[in-house]
Scaffold this motif. Structure first.
Motif, PDB file in Angstrom:
ATOM      1  N   LEU A  71      31.698   8.658  -6.042  1.00  0.00           N
ATOM      2  CA  LEU A  71      31.680  10.113  -6.164  1.00  0.00           C
ATOM      3  C   LEU A  71      31.384  10.783  -4.837  1.00  0.00           C
ATOM      4  O   LEU A  71      31.952  11.846  -4.522  1.00  0.00           O
ATOM      5  N   HIS A 192      31.823  20.002 -12.067  1.00  0.00           N
ATOM      6  CA  HIS A 192      32.394  19.202 -10.982  1.00  0.00           C
ATOM      7  C   HIS A 192      33.757  19.751 -10.563  1.00  0.00           C
ATOM      8  O   HIS A 192      34.682  18.997 -10.265  1.00  0.00           O
ATOM      9  N   VAL A 209      31.985  10.060 -14.188  1.00  0.00           N
ATOM     10  CA  VAL A 209      31.434  11.220 -13.488  1.00  0.00           C
ATOM     11  C   VAL A 209      30.227  11.763 -14.244  1.00  0.00           C
ATOM     12  O   VAL A 209      29.198  12.107 -13.651  1.00  0.00           O
ATOM     13  N   SER A 213      26.452  11.739 -12.672  1.00  0.00           N
ATOM     14  CA  SER A 213      25.752  13.002 -12.433  1.00  0.00           C
ATOM     15  C   SER A 213      24.334  12.954 -12.994  1.00  0.00           C
ATOM     16  O   SER A 213      23.399  13.504 -12.401  1.00  0.00           O
TER      17      SER A 213
END
Length: 419
Positions: A71, A192, A209, A213
């Protein structure tokens, strides 16, 4: 009368059997700070830090590193595309500030993960040094009976407040007028947007994701928690040393009119010498911890400084629409300020307590004054003991005012150029 632990020092007499009495009373008692901290570090294996875990925890750490690094690489690539003029859509959370903030957020998560892993792995050796500072020297101090409760309460407080803040951020990103089936899609694209555009969204990308996070948020709060807890332990040790100084000074005042000869004078000198050496060992322990903790302190303060400035700037330039958004902004800002201030204040307590015995020593009667008291006063006056950010700055109370002034200057400059 001074009460340490469950023992009243006023019930003890400064005679040839003082050390024997202290040994008998405290020999079976040990401070619970180190076992409690190790327990918290052991729990860290559940979110990717495997220092106190086995092979399964190590595999989880490798997966965590791969996710966060991926990421961060994606956020950097999106930022580079924007700066190079390749990216065309720079609205709806995909502008420069959003992409820079996303890059810094996941960059902090990656560094925090690696530095926390390194610190917790090296903590086994630091614990040995800490235990030696506690037990060697011939003086036995009552343990801090409440240190375990304070550490657990602080840990739970940080965990609960961080969870509330993150849940509010999720509600702010999606709102309540959304079908359950579309919640995940809206949340990922809203939170995002700097990383994913609508045509790039797939469940196979969104799930990693989403998980990463949450891990990044945990690492951000955990790095601050580590600094606060370790600072609490160092401060507790200094507090007990200072109480012992206070006790000895009171005894010296009580016996100010009595002249000491032979054995009594020797015991007095040896007691003060061992107390001075205990302060030397404590200062050495702080420096050992500072070498291991310094990079994490620097990262924490830089990251908190940036996001405080960012939150203030966005709050001054954008009107928060909706009750949930306004509640989230104020709560998030308050929590960020509270956590950042407590990191500095907790670490500053180490520096503050390292000098707190000086006024007590100046109150020692002249008739009891000796070379060891003089050496201890000189040592506490000129030996600067404090946690630092890799030696670039020391954490003391004045640092808060300096940081506040820097934030104010930054905001004024940003507002001027933004206008």
């Amino acid at each position: 009368m001074i009460l340490l632990g469950n023992v009243k020092f006023s019930d003890l007499e400064l005679d040839s059997s003082l050390e024997e009495k202290l040994n008998n009373i405290y020999a079976q008692k040990s401070d619970e700070f180190l076992p409690t901290l190790v327990y918290i570090f052991t729990l860290a294996r559940w979110f990717g830090i495997p220092s106190y875990g086995g092979k399964f925890a190590l595999c989880g750490a490798i997966v965590t590193f791969a996710l966060v690094a991926s990421l961060e690489a994606g956020a950097i690539w999106k930022l580079v595309r924007l700066l190079a003029g390749i990216a065309t859509n720079v609205t709806d959370g995909r502008g420069f500030v959003a992409r820079l903030s996303g890059t810094i957020f996941y960059g902090n998560a990656l560094l925090s993960f690696l530095l926390s892993w390194k610190l917790i792995t090296s903590w086994k050796k630091v614990s040995i040094h800490w235990s030696r500072a506690e037990t060697s020297g011939g003086l036995y101090f009552p343990p801090d009976d409440n240190i375990r409760k304070r550490v657990i309460c602080v840990t739970w407080f940080v965990a609960v407040c961080a969870c509330v803040e993150h849940m509010m951020s999720m509600m702010s990103a999606t709102g309540f007028d959304i079908p359950p089936g579309e919640y995940f899609h809206r949340y990922i694209l809203s939170s995002h947007g700097f990383l994913l555009q609508p045509h790039e969204y797939t469940v196979w990308v969104a799930v990693p994701v989403f998980i990463t996070s949450k891990l990044a948020t945990i690492f951000w709060n955990f790095q601050d928690l580590i600094i606060i807890l370790i600072s609490m332990g160092l401060t507790s040790r200094y507090h007990r040393l200072n109480l012992y100084v206070n006790y000895l000074v009171k005894l010296e005042k009580r016996d100010a009119g009595i002249k000491k000869f032979g054995t009594e004078l020797y015991i007095q000198m040896q007691t003060w010498r061992r107390l001075r050496e205990a302060y030397v060992r404590q200062a050495s322990l702080v420096r050992v911890v500072d070498k291991k903790l310094g990079t994490l302190v620097l990262l924490s303060n830089l990251n908190n400084f940036y996001f405080i400035c960012l939150q203030l700037f966005l709050g001054l330039n954008k009107t928060q629409s909706g009750l949930v958004n306004r509640m989230y902004y104020f709560y998030s800002m308050a929590w960020l300020l509270f956590r950042a201030c407590n990191v500095v204040l907790a670490a500053a307590e180490v520096n503050d307590h390292s000098r707190r015995a000086l006024p007590l020593l100046y109150g020692c009667p002249r008739s009891s004054y000796n070379i060891e008291i003089k050496r201890l006063k000189h040592q506490l006056t000129y030996d600067s003991v404090a946690l630092s950010g890799m030696g670039l700055f020391k954490l003391h109370r004045q640092l808060l005012l300096e940081v506040a002034a820097a934030i104010l200057k930054y905001e004024l400059v940003m507002l001027q150029y933004d206008g």
